[in-house]
Design an enzyme around this catalytic site. Structure first.
Site, PDB file in Angstrom:
ATOM      1  CB  SER A 133      -6.581  14.670 -11.417  1.00 32.35           C
ATOM      2  OG  SER A 133      -7.342  13.552 -12.466  1.00 32.35           O
ATOM      3  CG  ASP A 134     -12.995  16.311 -13.302  1.00 31.55           C
ATOM      4  OD1 ASP A 134     -13.185  15.494 -13.838  1.00 31.55           O
ATOM      5  OD2 ASP A 134     -13.577  17.301 -13.164  1.00 31.55           O
ATOM      6  CD1 TRP A 135     -11.622  10.224 -17.722  1.00 25.45           C
ATOM      7  CD2 TRP A 135     -11.762  10.637 -14.929  1.00 25.45           C
ATOM      8  NE1 TRP A 135     -12.038   9.041 -16.017  1.00 25.45           N
ATOM      9  CE2 TRP A 135     -11.264   9.598 -15.243  1.00 25.45           C
ATOM     10  CE3 TRP A 135     -12.081  11.626 -13.738  1.00 25.45           C
ATOM     11  CZ2 TRP A 135     -12.095   9.166 -13.910  1.00 25.45           C
ATOM     12  CZ3 TRP A 135     -12.534  10.975 -11.967  1.00 25.45           C
ATOM     13  CH2 TRP A 135     -12.135   9.336 -12.458  1.00 25.45           C
ATOM     14  N   GLY A 136      -8.849  14.505 -17.257  1.00 27.12           N
ATOM     15  CA  GLY A 136      -8.228  15.707 -18.150  1.00 27.12           C
ATOM     16  C   GLY A 136      -7.986  16.859 -17.045  1.00 27.12           C
ATOM     17  N   GLY A 137      -7.575  17.154 -15.712  1.00 25.81           N
ATOM     18  CA  GLY A 137      -7.373  17.856 -14.569  1.00 25.81           C
ATOM     19  C   GLY A 137      -6.155  18.351 -14.598  1.00 25.81           C
TER      20      GLY A 137
END
Length: 750
Positions: A262-266
Site C-alpha cells: 500500500s502507499d502510506w495511508g492508502g
C-alpha cells in the site's frame, strides 16, 4: 519498553536448534516455492498476520522465532531517503545516511537510453543494499496527463511505450542487488490535488493502451518483485485494494507473483484489503490510543481487525496464506538470499553515473545562431542570473526529498568549468522560495532577499549588459504547487515573475541562454526572443557539472523530450475538455469524479488529432551536430499478423563533431475499425556517430506494434489493412515514411 533486535544469524540458530534437521526454508538449494511452503507450514496465524502490516514508519515484521528477518523499505526513486525515528517522521539524525542524488526520472526518460536506465537501477540499488534496505519504493511510471501534476518529475513521461522500455532495465538493475523494486503508483494516479478522493472514470481501452502498459512491462518483462497501489479510486474502490486492478489484471491476467504494497495511508477498509489484492499495509492513520492499544500498528486494517475476524470464524485463511506466500517469496529473493551483494554508497562510480545520466538527459530545445556551446576560451565575462542557479533542489518535493553527501549548484559548476581566467558574475534576478527545509533535512542556505522585483531586474540587466554572454537558470522548484507531492501547479507559466526577468535579459544581451530546471513543461511566451534554451530537469548531486559540461560543449546534448511542451493549457486534452481535476459529488462523500474523456489521445496523440502545434513536440531535442536521414525501407511489403518485418534506415552525422541521435519509429494505422492516433511511438534507438559516419538503423515491426485494445473482446487486435511506418527525430519531425500491408486478423488477450 525498549525494542530488542535479534541478529538474523542468532535467530536462525534458535530455529535450527528446535529441529532435528535443517528446515527446507533455510536450504537455499531448494526451489523458492518449496522453501515458501515449508516456512508457511511452521507459522502461526498470529505470526502470519504480523507480516502483513508495518511495525514502524518504514519496516514490517519478520518471524524471529523462525529466523525470518523484518523488511526495511525506503523512498525513493532518485536516492535513498535519510533515516527517520522508529515511529515518527522526524529525522533520526544519523551521520552516515547521506546518499548520492540521481537525476529525477523525467531526466532518465529524456535519455531515451535503456542502457542508462540499467546503470541507474544498478547504482541506486547498490546504495539501497548498502543501507540495509529490502524494498526500494520506486520507480514511478504514471503517465503524464497534465503538466500541472506536481509529481510528474518522478515519472517517465507521456508515452506508454517509452515508459515501458525505460522501466524494465531500471527494475533489473535494482533487483540485481537483491533489493526489490516497487513500481508505483498502480494505477491512474495522474494528478496530486484530491489524490485520496479522486475516482477515475475511464474506458477500458484507454486504461489498457495508455495507463497500464508500463506496469505490465514492469511485471512481464522486468519481473518486478513488488508493486505499490495508488491513493485514488477506480470503480469506486481505492487503488490499494481494488478487485479489478489488483486481482483481475495484475495477479490474474499478468500472473504477478510478487507483493502489493500500500502507499502510506492508502488503505481504508479491512474487508476490501483482505479480498481485493493488498499484501502489505503501510502508513495507515491511527493514534494507537482510541482502541486502548500500546502499539498503533496493531490497529492497522490488516492487523488486529483481521486477526479478530479470523479468530471469530468470520473469514478464513485462504487470502492470508496467499499474502504470506508472496511476502515469504519476497524474503527469499531479498533478505533471505545469502548470495546477494553487499552494495556500496556515495562511491565515485555512483557520482559518475549521476553525472552521466544528467548529461545524457538534458535537452537542447533551441539554439538559434548557435549560441551554444560557449567556448570558455572565447569569453572573458559570463553573467549567471536566477535563483535556481544556486538553490538546492534535492531537499523538498515530498517523499523523494533527500539528504545528500553534496549537491553541486549550476553556478558553482559553471564557475568551475569556465576556470579562473573567466569572470563569472551572479545576479539573483528573482526571489522564489528562500526556504530550505523538508522533513527535518535542512539545506543550510539562507536565500532571503528583501529587494523589490524592479531592483532585482535592474541588477540583472546591469550585469547582463556588461557580459559576453548570459546564462539564466530558472524554472520551477520542489516547493508546494511547483513540482511537489500532494499538490499540483496552479498555472503553466513560470512562477515568481521570471518571464519579466527573461524578457529584460533578452533586451540587454542577445547572447542569452535560458536553462529551465523543472520536472514539467512550462509556458515560454518569450521563446522567440531567446536564442538558446536548455531543459535541465532536477539533476541531483552532479547538477552543476552536468549543466556546465553541456553549456561548454564538453558533452554534446542528446536528450529528447519525454513529454509534449504545450503553448498553453488549452492545448492539453484534459484541460481543453474541462476534465481536470474532476467534479465533486453532491452526496457528501468528498469523492471527486474525474473523467478521462480525452481517452487514448494524451500528449502528442492529442496534438496530432486536433492539429495543435506544440511549443516543443514529444521526442524533440537538438544536438551540436546535424543528422541526415536516408530513405526507410522494409524487407517485405506485406505480412500476416503472426509475422514480422524489418525496417531499416541510414542515418549520417553530417556535422563536424561526434554526437548521439535518437531515431524514433512511429506507426500509423491508415484504416481501423476503432479510432486510432495519427501515429504512435513503437520503437526507438540511440546511436552515437562520428563526423561523416553512417549507421544502418533497423527496427523489427510485429503485431505488438500494430495492435489496439478492443474492449468488446478484451483483447489486443491486429487488423488487416494498410499501415505506415514513420521514422523521425521527434513526433513532429518525420524524415521518412514507408507503407506496408497486413493480410489477416488476429486477437490476443494476453
Amino acid at each position: 519498553m525498549k525494542k530488542i533486535f535479534i541478529p538474523l544469524f542468532a535467530a536462525a540458530v534458535c530455529a535450527l536448534s528446535a529441529t532435528a534437521s535443517t528446515p527446507v526454508y533455510l536450504d537455499d538449494t531448494r526451489s523458492i516455492d518449496e522453501r515458501v511452503e515449508d516456512a508457511l507450514s511452521r507459522m502461526t496465524v498470529k505470526e502470519k498476520v504480523a507480516m502483513l502490516h508495518a511495525q514502524s514508519k518504514f519496516s514490517s515484521a519478520g518471524v524471529p522465532r523462525l529466523g525470518i528477518p523484518e523488511f526495511w523499505t525506503t523512498d525513493g526513486p532518485h536516492g535513498i531517503r535519510p533515516e527517520v525515528l522508529w515511529d515518527e517522521w522526524n529525522q533520526a539524525h544519523w551521520t552516515n545516511d547521506s546518499c548520492v542524488a540521481f537525476p529525477a526520472l523525467t531526466c532518465l526518460a529524456a535519455t531515451w537510453n535503456p542502457d542508462i536506465a540499467m546503470l541507474y537501477g544498478k547504482s541506486i540499488g547498490e546504495e539501497a543494499r548498502y543501507r540495509g534496505k529490502d524494498i526500494l519504493l520506486g520507480p514511478g511510471v504514471n503517465i503524464y496527463r497534465t503538466p500541472l501534476n506536481g509529481r510528474n518529475f518522478e515519472y517517465m513521461g507521456e508515452d506508454p511505450y517509452l515508459a515501458s522500455k525505460m522501466v524494465v532495465p531500471y527494475i533489473k538493475g535494482v533487483q540485481s542487488n537483491g533489493v526489490a523494486a516497487c513500481v508505483k503508483h498502480y494505477a491512474l494516479n495522474n494528478h496530486e490535488v484530491n489524490r485520496h478522493t479522486t475516482n477515475v472514470i475511464i474506458d477500458d481501452r484507454t486504461l489498457h493502451e495508455i495507463y497500464l502498459p508500463a506496469f505490465k512491462a514492469a511485471v512481464k518483462d522486468g519481473g518486478t518483485w513488488s508493486i505499490m497501489g495508488s491513493y485514488n479510486l477506480y470503480k469506486d474502490q481505492h487503488g490499494c485494494h481494488n478487485q479489478y486492478l489488483l486481482n483481475d489484471i495484475l495477479k490474474g491476467e499478468w500472473g504477478f507473483d510478487g507483493v502489493v504494497v500500500s502507499d502510506w495511508g492508502g488503505t481504508h477498509d479491512t474487508a476490501e484489503a483482505i479480498t481485493n489484492g493488498l499484501d502489505m499495509e503501510f502508513g495507515s492513520w491511527t493514534n494507537g490510543l482510541s482502541n486502548g492499544a500500546s502499539n498503533a500498528y496493531d490497529n492497522y486494517y490488516l492487523a488486529n481487525p483481521y486477526l479478530s475476524l479470523i479468530e471469530q470464524g468470520k473469514v478464513g485463511t485462504k487470502e492470508l496464506d496467499d499474502k504470506v506466500r508472496r511476502i515469504l517469496r519476497l524474503a527469499f529473493r531479498t533478505n533471505m538470499d545469502r548470495n546477494r551483494p553487499y552494495g556500496s554508497i556515495c562511491s565515485p562510480e555512483h557520482i559518475e553515473a549521476a553525472r552521466t545520466i544528467g548529461e545524457e538527459g538534458i535537452v537542447l530545445l533551441k539554439n538559434s545562431g548557435k549560441v551554444l556551446p560557449i567556448n570558455p576560451k572565447t569569453v572573458r565575462r559570463v553573467a549567471v542570473v536566477g535563483e535556481n542557479a544556486l538553490k538546492m533542489m534535492t531537499v523538498g518535493g515530498g517523499s523523494s526529498s533527500l539528504k545528500v553527501k553534496y549537491e553541486l549548484s549550476p553556478l558553482d559548476g559553471i564557475r568551475h568549468k569556465f576556470g579562473p581566467d573567466v569572470e563569472v558574475v551572479y545576479a539573483r534576478g528573482y526571489v522564489g522560495d528562500p526556504t530550505g527545509e523538508y522533513n527535518g533535512v535542512v539545506t543550510g542556505q539562507n536565500l532571503k532577499d528583501d529587494r523589490s522585483a524592479d531592483e532585482l531586474i535592474a541588477e540583472a540587466v546591469d550585469v547582463a549588459a556588461n557580459a559576453d554572454c548570459v546564462i539564466f537558470v530558472g524554472g520551477l522548484n520542489k516547493s508546494a504547487h511547483q513540482d511537489c507531492e500532494d499538490s499540483d501547479r496552479t498555472a503553466l507559466e513560470l512562477p515568481y515573475g521570471q518571464d519579466d526577468v527573461i524578457r529584460a535579459l533578452a533586451r540587454a544581451n542577445r547572447n542569452l541562454v535560458v536553462v529551465n530546471i523543472s520536472g514539467n513543461a512550462v509556458a515560454m511566451p518569450w521563446v522567440n526572443d531567446v536564442p538558446a534554451i536548455l531543459q535541465a530537469w532536477y539533476l541531483g548531486t552532479e547538477s552543476g557539472n552536468a549543466i556546465a559540461n553541456v553549456i561548454t560543449g564538453t558533452v554534446n546534448p542528446s536528450g529528447k523530450l519525454p513529454m509534449t511542451f504545450p503553448v498553453k493549457l488549452d492545448d492539453v486534452g484534459a484541460h481543453s475538455l474541462g476534465l481536470y481535476p474532476g467534479t465533486p459529488r453532491n452526496d457528501g462523500s468528498k469523492i471527486v469524479d474525474c473523467k478521462y474523456d480525452e481517452g487514448i489521445f494524451v500528449g502528442y496523440r492529442w496534438a496530432d488529432r486536433n492539429k495543435v502545434k506544440p511549443l516543443f513536440p514529444f521526442g524533440h531535442g537538438l544536438s551540436y551536430t546535424d543528422f541526415k536521414y536516408g530513405k526507410a525501407k522494409v524487407d517485405k511489403s506485406s505480412i500476416g499478423t503472426s509475422g514480422k518485418l524489418t525496417l531499416t534506415i541510414p542515418v549520417t552525422n553530417t556535422g563536424d563533431r561526434e554526437g548521439s541521435e535518437v531515431v524514433q519509429l512511429y506507426i500509423s494505422d491508415l484504416k481501423s475499425s476503432l479510432p486510432r492516433p495519427v501515429k504512435e511511438l513503437k520503437g526507438f534507438k540511440k546511436v552515437k556517430l562520428a563526423p561523416s559516419e553512417t549507421a544502418e538503423i533497423s527496427f523489427e515491426i510485429d503485431r505488438d506494434a500494430l495492435s489496439y485494445f478492443d474492449p468488446s473482446l478484451h483483447a489486443w487486435v491486429c487488423e488487416p489493412g494498410s499501415f505506415e511506418a514513420l521514422v523521425g527525430t521527434s513526433s513532429a519531425d518525420i524524415r521518412s515514411k514507408v507503407r506496408f500491408e497486413v493480410s489477416d486478423t488476429l486477437a490476443d488477450n494476453k
